[in-house]
Every structure is written in C-alpha cells, then in structure tokens.
Design a protein around this motif. Structure first.
Motif, PDB file in Angstrom:
ATOM      1  N   SER A   1      -1.151  -4.461  -7.766  1.00  0.00           N
ATOM      2  CA  SER A   1      -2.649  -3.887  -6.945  1.00  0.00           C
ATOM      3  C   SER A   1      -2.000  -3.897  -5.040  1.00  0.00           C
ATOM      4  O   SER A   1      -2.484  -3.201  -4.170  1.00  0.00           O
ATOM      5  N   GLU A   2      -0.758  -5.232  -5.453  1.00  0.00           N
ATOM      6  CA  GLU A   2       0.181  -4.928  -3.799  1.00  0.00           C
ATOM      7  C   GLU A   2       0.330  -3.843  -3.676  1.00  0.00           C
ATOM      8  O   GLU A   2      -0.060  -2.779  -2.697  1.00  0.00           O
ATOM      9  N   ASN A   3       0.796  -3.029  -4.788  1.00  0.00           N
ATOM     10  CA  ASN A   3       1.749  -1.667  -4.687  1.00  0.00           C
ATOM     11  C   ASN A   3       0.769  -0.488  -3.857  1.00  0.00           C
ATOM     12  O   ASN A   3       1.031   0.030  -3.071  1.00  0.00           O
ATOM     13  N   GLU A   4      -0.747  -0.181  -4.540  1.00  0.00           N
ATOM     14  CA  GLU A   4      -1.166   0.311  -4.536  1.00  0.00           C
ATOM     15  C   GLU A   4      -2.127  -0.722  -2.985  1.00  0.00           C
ATOM     16  O   GLU A   4      -2.456   1.050  -2.089  1.00  0.00           O
ATOM     17  N   MET A   5      -2.336  -1.608  -2.437  1.00  0.00           N
ATOM     18  CA  MET A   5      -2.309  -1.745  -0.961  1.00  0.00           C
ATOM     19  C   MET A   5      -1.768  -0.757   0.414  1.00  0.00           C
ATOM     20  O   MET A   5      -2.262  -0.396   0.969  1.00  0.00           O
ATOM     21  N   LEU A   6      -0.453  -0.960  -0.278  1.00  0.00           N
ATOM     22  CA  LEU A   6       0.599  -0.756   0.373  1.00  0.00           C
ATOM     23  C   LEU A   6       0.699   1.060   0.624  1.00  0.00           C
ATOM     24  O   LEU A   6       0.778   1.063   1.931  1.00  0.00           O
TER      25      LEU A   6
END
Length: 232
Positions: free
Chosen positions: A75-80
């Motif tokens: 999720s954090e990777n997609e947000m970044l």
C-alpha cells in the motif's frame, strides 16, 4: 525342645503372613506403577500434540503478521508511486512552461537583433551628418530602450533559472526518497521509473542551461552592436 519348635512354627507362620502381605503390597504397587506409567504416557502424548498445535499456531501467527506487513508495504509503495507520477506530471508541466517562456525570450531577442540591424543600416546611411543634439538622438533613445528591455529580460531569465533550479532540487529529493523505499521493498519497477526520470531531468536541465547561455550570449552581442552603432 517342643517349646522352641512351637515358637519356630509360630514365627514361621508370622513370617509367612508378612511375606504374603508384602507380595500383596508389591502387586498393588506394581498395579499402581502400571497405571501411573500409562497416565504418564498419555500425558506425554497430549503434551506432544499440544506442542505441535502450538508450533502450527505460531507459524500461522507469523504468516499473518508477515502478510499484514507485506500488505502495508504494498500500500505504501502504491501511494509513493502515485505521488511520483503526480510529481513527474507537475515537473513536465513546469518544464514545458519554462521552455515556452524561454522560446518567447528567444523570439524577443531575435526581434531586437533585427531592430538593431535596421538601426545599424539607418545609422550607416546618416553617418555623414552628425546629429544636432546627441542627447535626443534616435539611436541613443533606441539604445536606452534596448538596454532597458535587455535588463528586463535578464531579470526574467534569472527568475526562471531560480524556479527551474528549485524544481530540479525538489524532484531530486523526491527521487532519492522513492529509491530508498523501493530498496526496502525490492520494487524494481519504481527504480526503473526513477532512473528514466533522472535521465530525463538531466537532459532537460542541460538543454535549458544551453538555451540560457545562448540567450545571454545573444544579449551581450546585441548590446555590443548597439554600442558600436551609437559610436561609429
């Protein structure tokens, strides 16, 4: 003699009774030992089964924690990645705006050069007749106007250069943060985007700096030509 023999028989019977009692106790103890051994084996089997269940539960718990951590990282990777794409779009838009303004400046410089060339031709035709009033000469007035425009253009170029440097620095910091996060999660796709973006920013910065240097050189040449035409 008979008395001692009778006592011996009594003692024999007593000892025989004690022996029977000991045998009975031995049988009872053996029976208790078998029961305790059976219970101990049952407890050991239950203990082994409980340990197996505990190991399974521990493995399931660890898998659940790892799955939650992986989901959080994804999720954090997609947000970044979304932020990176948004910043890339903003940078492209700002870079396009800067290139448009630089193109306008180059067009204005070309117009100034054409006006300067016309002034030089007009000044060469009227070089034999000195102007009656040098302070009010059209060439001097045009020179002042061109110098003012030159100063304005240089200020605009300085502002554009500062904006471009700030935007390039901000994009470099953002790319560095994204690369650090991608190394933690092992996301190769984000690294590829960062490399391509870095190369695009480097080429765009180089092209913009070359345009700025050419513009400054043209401005200096124009000013020299104006001074030369005003002092034949």
């Amino acid at each position: 003699m008979a008395m001692s023999q009778a006592l011996s028989e009594e003692e024999f019977h007593r000892m025989q009774a004690q022996l029977l009692e000991l045998r009975t106790q031995n049988y009872q103890l053996s029976d208790d030992l078998r029961k305790n051994t059976a219970e101990l084996n049952a407890v050991r089997q239950k203990n082994v089964a409980l340990e197996r269940d505990f190991v399974k539960a521990q493995k399931a718990l660890n898998k659940s924690k790892k799955a939650q951590e992986v989901d959080a990282l994804l999720s954090e990777n997609e947000m970044l990645q979304g932020k990176l794409h948004s910043q890339e779009e903003d940078f492209r838009l700002q870079n396009s705006t800067l290139m448009t303004e630089l193109s306008k400046l180059c067009t204005q410089i070309e117009q100034l050069e054409q006006e300067n060339q016309g002034l030089k031709e007009g000044g060469g035709a009227s070089a034999a007749a000195p102007p009656p009033n040098p302070a009010s000469s059209p060439v001097d007035g045009e020179l002042l106007r061109l110098q003012a425009e030159n100063s304005t253009l240089q200020k605009k170029m300085k502002v554009l250069q500062e904006r471009y440097d700030k935007e390039l620095q901000r994009q470099t910091v953002a790319q560095g943060n994204q690369s650090a996060t991608s190394e933690t999660d092992g996301s190769a796709s984000a690294n590829g985007i960062s490399d391509v973006t870095g190369r695009g920013e480097e080429s765009a910065a180089q092209g913009t700096n070359e345009r700025l240097e050419q513009t400054e050189a043209q401005l200096e040449q124009t000013e020299k030509q104006l001074h030369a035409s005003s002092n034949p």
